[in-house]
Design a protein around this motif. Structure first.
Motif, PDB file in Angstrom:
ATOM      1  N   MET A   1       0.854  -1.178   0.000  1.00 45.43           N
ATOM      2  CA  MET A   1       0.000   0.000   0.000  1.00 45.43           C
ATOM      3  C   MET A   1       0.900   1.241   0.000  1.00 45.43           C
ATOM      4  SD  MET A   1      -2.994   1.352   2.597  1.00 45.43           S
ATOM      5  CE  MET A   1      -2.118   1.064   4.091  1.00 45.43           C
ATOM      6  N   VAL A   2       0.571   2.183  -0.856  1.00 50.14           N
ATOM      7  CA  VAL A   2       1.308   3.437  -0.939  1.00 50.14           C
ATOM      8  C   VAL A   2       0.440   4.540  -0.349  1.00 50.14           C
ATOM      9  CG1 VAL A   2       2.294   5.157  -2.508  1.00 50.14           C
ATOM     10  CG2 VAL A   2       2.534   2.718  -3.015  1.00 50.14           C
ATOM     11  N   VAL A   3       1.026   5.338   0.514  1.00 55.78           N
ATOM     12  CA  VAL A   3       0.337   6.490   1.091  1.00 55.78           C
ATOM     13  C   VAL A   3       1.118   7.735   0.707  1.00 55.78           C
ATOM     14  CG1 VAL A   3      -0.391   7.632   3.219  1.00 55.78           C
ATOM     15  CG2 VAL A   3      -0.532   5.135   3.029  1.00 55.78           C
ATOM     16  N   ARG A   4       0.422   8.713   0.144  1.00 52.50           N
ATOM     17  CA  ARG A   4       1.045   9.994  -0.215  1.00 52.50           C
ATOM     18  C   ARG A   4       0.330  11.091   0.543  1.00 52.50           C
ATOM     19  NH1 ARG A   4       5.064  10.807  -3.544  1.00 52.50           N
ATOM     20  NH2 ARG A   4       5.638   9.003  -4.758  1.00 52.50           N
ATOM     21  N   ASP A   5       1.029  11.753   1.433  1.00 53.88           N
ATOM     22  CA  ASP A   5       0.510  12.913   2.153  1.00 53.88           C
ATOM     23  C   ASP A   5       0.996  14.143   1.392  1.00 53.88           C
ATOM     24  OD1 ASP A   5      -0.027  15.066   3.839  1.00 53.88           O
ATOM     25  OD2 ASP A   5       0.419  13.929   5.654  1.00 53.88           O
ATOM     26  N   LEU A   6       0.140  14.677   0.544  1.00 55.59           N
ATOM     27  CA  LEU A   6       0.527  15.780  -0.326  1.00 55.59           C
ATOM     28  C   LEU A   6       0.681  17.098   0.420  1.00 55.59           C
ATOM     29  CD1 LEU A   6      -1.722  14.939  -3.401  1.00 55.59           C
ATOM     30  CD2 LEU A   6       0.640  14.240  -2.954  1.00 55.59           C
ATOM     31  N   ALA A   7       0.125  17.188   1.616  1.00 52.72           N
ATOM     32  CA  ALA A   7       0.321  18.399   2.422  1.00 52.72           C
ATOM     33  C   ALA A   7       1.688  18.365   3.095  1.00 52.72           C
ATOM     34  CB  ALA A   7      -0.788  18.533   3.460  1.00 52.72           C
ATOM     35  N   ALA A   8       2.058  17.208   3.617  1.00 53.07           N
ATOM     36  CA  ALA A   8       3.355  17.084   4.295  1.00 53.07           C
ATOM     37  C   ALA A   8       4.504  17.013   3.297  1.00 53.07           C
ATOM     38  CB  ALA A   8       3.361  15.847   5.192  1.00 53.07           C
ATOM     39  N   ASN A   9       4.245  16.445   2.121  1.00 55.94           N
ATOM     40  CA  ASN A   9       5.267  16.281   1.081  1.00 55.94           C
ATOM     41  C   ASN A   9       4.720  16.809  -0.240  1.00 55.94           C
ATOM     42  OD1 ASN A   9       7.248  14.701   2.692  1.00 55.94           O
ATOM     43  ND2 ASN A   9       5.503  13.313   2.833  1.00 55.94           N
ATOM     44  N   PRO A  10       4.683  18.142  -0.384  1.00 55.24           N
ATOM     45  CA  PRO A  10       4.081  18.723  -1.585  1.00 55.24           C
ATOM     46  C   PRO A  10       4.838  18.375  -2.858  1.00 55.24           C
ATOM     47  CG  PRO A  10       4.726  20.444   0.001  1.00 55.24           C
ATOM     48  CD  PRO A  10       5.179  19.131   0.544  1.00 55.24           C
ATOM     49  N   LEU A  11       4.079  18.283  -3.917  1.00 52.71           N
ATOM     50  CA  LEU A  11       4.633  18.009  -5.236  1.00 52.71           C
ATOM     51  C   LEU A  11       4.921  19.323  -5.952  1.00 52.71           C
ATOM     52  CD1 LEU A  11       2.119  15.214  -6.266  1.00 52.71           C
ATOM     53  CD2 LEU A  11       4.460  14.915  -5.438  1.00 52.71           C
ATOM     54  N   PRO A  12       5.806  19.293  -6.939  1.00 53.59           N
ATOM     55  CA  PRO A  12       6.101  20.521  -7.688  1.00 53.59           C
ATOM     56  C   PRO A  12       4.870  21.020  -8.447  1.00 53.59           C
ATOM     57  CG  PRO A  12       7.619  18.737  -8.311  1.00 53.59           C
ATOM     58  CD  PRO A  12       6.603  18.160  -7.390  1.00 53.59           C
ATOM     59  N   VAL A  13       4.792  22.313  -8.586  1.00 50.21           N
ATOM     60  CA  VAL A  13       3.730  22.944  -9.363  1.00 50.21           C
ATOM     61  C   VAL A  13       4.072  22.780 -10.843  1.00 50.21           C
ATOM     62  CG1 VAL A  13       2.640  25.163  -9.911  1.00 50.21           C
ATOM     63  CG2 VAL A  13       3.217  24.602  -7.541  1.00 50.21           C
ATOM     64  N   LEU A  14       3.059  22.537 -11.649  1.00 47.89           N
ATOM     65  CA  LEU A  14       3.282  22.413 -13.079  1.00 47.89           C
ATOM     66  C   LEU A  14       3.590  23.793 -13.657  1.00 47.89           C
ATOM     67  CD1 LEU A  14       3.247  20.381 -15.438  1.00 47.89           C
ATOM     68  CD2 LEU A  14       0.882  21.063 -15.835  1.00 47.89           C
ATOM     69  N   ASP A  15       4.810  23.949 -14.097  1.00 46.02           N
ATOM     70  CA  ASP A  15       5.242  25.171 -14.759  1.00 46.02           C
ATOM     71  C   ASP A  15       5.967  24.749 -16.036  1.00 46.02           C
ATOM     72  OD1 ASP A  15       7.697  24.224 -13.848  1.00 46.02           O
ATOM     73  OD2 ASP A  15       8.019  25.857 -12.432  1.00 46.02           O
ATOM     74  N   VAL A  16       6.593  25.680 -16.730  1.00 43.73           N
ATOM     75  CA  VAL A  16       7.261  25.342 -17.982  1.00 43.73           C
ATOM     76  C   VAL A  16       8.331  24.272 -17.764  1.00 43.73           C
ATOM     77  CG1 VAL A  16       8.700  26.234 -19.851  1.00 43.73           C
ATOM     78  CG2 VAL A  16       6.752  27.563 -19.036  1.00 43.73           C
ATOM     79  N   ALA A  17       9.104  24.405 -16.702  1.00 46.39           N
ATOM     80  CA  ALA A  17      10.164  23.432 -16.434  1.00 46.39           C
ATOM     81  C   ALA A  17       9.579  22.046 -16.166  1.00 46.39           C
ATOM     82  CB  ALA A  17      11.023  23.885 -15.260  1.00 46.39           C
ATOM     83  N   ALA A  18       8.556  21.973 -15.322  1.00 44.98           N
ATOM     84  CA  ALA A  18       7.940  20.680 -15.014  1.00 44.98           C
ATOM     85  C   ALA A  18       7.281  20.084 -16.247  1.00 44.98           C
ATOM     86  CB  ALA A  18       6.934  20.830 -13.882  1.00 44.98           C
ATOM     87  N   MET A  19       6.637  20.918 -17.067  1.00 44.29           N
ATOM     88  CA  MET A  19       6.012  20.437 -18.296  1.00 44.29           C
ATOM     89  C   MET A  19       7.072  19.867 -19.239  1.00 44.29           C
ATOM     90  SD  MET A  19       3.154  19.958 -19.863  1.00 44.29           S
ATOM     91  CE  MET A  19       1.878  21.074 -19.368  1.00 44.29           C
ATOM     92  N   THR A  20       8.204  20.547 -19.322  1.00 41.73           N
ATOM     93  CA  THR A  20       9.315  20.051 -20.137  1.00 41.73           C
ATOM     94  C   THR A  20       9.794  18.705 -19.611  1.00 41.73           C
ATOM     95  OG1 THR A  20      10.002  22.295 -20.681  1.00 41.73           O
ATOM     96  CG2 THR A  20      11.663  20.563 -20.942  1.00 41.73           C
ATOM     97  N   ALA A  21       9.886  18.593 -18.299  1.00 41.22           N
ATOM     98  CA  ALA A  21      10.377  17.358 -17.682  1.00 41.22           C
ATOM     99  C   ALA A  21       9.454  16.177 -17.954  1.00 41.22           C
ATOM    100  CB  ALA A  21      10.550  17.553 -16.180  1.00 41.22           C
ATOM    101  N   ILE A  22       8.156  16.365 -17.742  1.00 46.82           N
ATOM    102  CA  ILE A  22       7.254  15.216 -17.875  1.00 46.82           C
ATOM    103  C   ILE A  22       6.977  14.853 -19.327  1.00 46.82           C
ATOM    104  CG2 ILE A  22       6.233  15.602 -15.612  1.00 46.82           C
ATOM    105  CD1 ILE A  22       3.720  16.645 -16.967  1.00 46.82           C
ATOM    106  N   ASN A  23       7.225  15.775 -20.235  1.00 51.46           N
ATOM    107  CA  ASN A  23       7.013  15.482 -21.655  1.00 51.46           C
ATOM    108  C   ASN A  23       8.321  15.353 -22.427  1.00 51.46           C
ATOM    109  OD1 ASN A  23       4.101  15.476 -21.750  1.00 51.46           O
ATOM    110  ND2 ASN A  23       4.249  17.637 -21.287  1.00 51.46           N
TER     111      ASN A  23
END
Length: 161
Positions: A1-23
């Motif tokens: 089981m995977v638990v992700r607490d997004l408040a305690a461990n926030p993820l990066p905001v989608l910006d130009v850099a993140a969009m470049t990374a994921i694509n």
């Protein structure tokens, strides 16, 4: 089981850099490779899950930024959805999702409930159509209504899982 607490461990905001990374491909700066790897991990966790439980409190009539970031890092053409001649088609199927959404007031079924529609749209965009909601409402409307709503939500959640 995977638990992700997004408040305690926030993820990066989608910006130009993140969009470049994921694509992007393999020729990325180390910083972008980390975002790409995180996105790959999030997608794989979703694909591997039989049931996904999402906590989605209503903040100012919408989901929290942290939850939107989770969706943004997974919304990837050719990975979680594909463009077809008939429009986008989700690539992740056969998942059960249960969403627990909390609200200070009463919004279920009202025009102010943007959370339910947004989550159905995003999950459907990924191909996930088995989505059930558990509502805990009136949490800021007095002790009795809040307690009753929390108890009802606990029972519904137990029944759905």
């Amino acid at each position: 089981m995977v638990v992700r607490d997004l408040a305690a461990n926030p993820l990066p905001v989608l910006d130009v850099a993140a969009m470049t990374a994921i694509n992007g491909g393999d020729d990325l700066a180390d910083e972008l490779k980390e975002v790409q790897a995180l996105s790959n991990t999030l997608v794989q966790e979703l694909k591997d899950a039989d049931t996904v439980l999402i906590g989605a409190p209503m903040y100012n009539f919408m989901v929290p930024t942290q939850l939107k970031n989770w969706f943004d890092l997974q919304a990837r053409a050719g990975v979680t959805f594909a463009y077809t001649e008939n429009g986008p088609q989700g690539l992740i199927e056969d998942k059960k999702v249960v969403v627990v959404t909390t609200r200070g007031g009463i919004h279920k079924g009202a025009p102010t409930d943007h959370v339910t529609g947004y989550l159905k749209t995003m999950l459907g965009f990924f191909g996930i159509t088995s989505v059930e909601f558990v509502y805990a409402e009136a949490l800021n409307m007095g002790d009795e209504p809040a307690a009753a709503s929390r108890e009802q939500a606990r029972q519904e959640l137990t029944d759905k899982l």
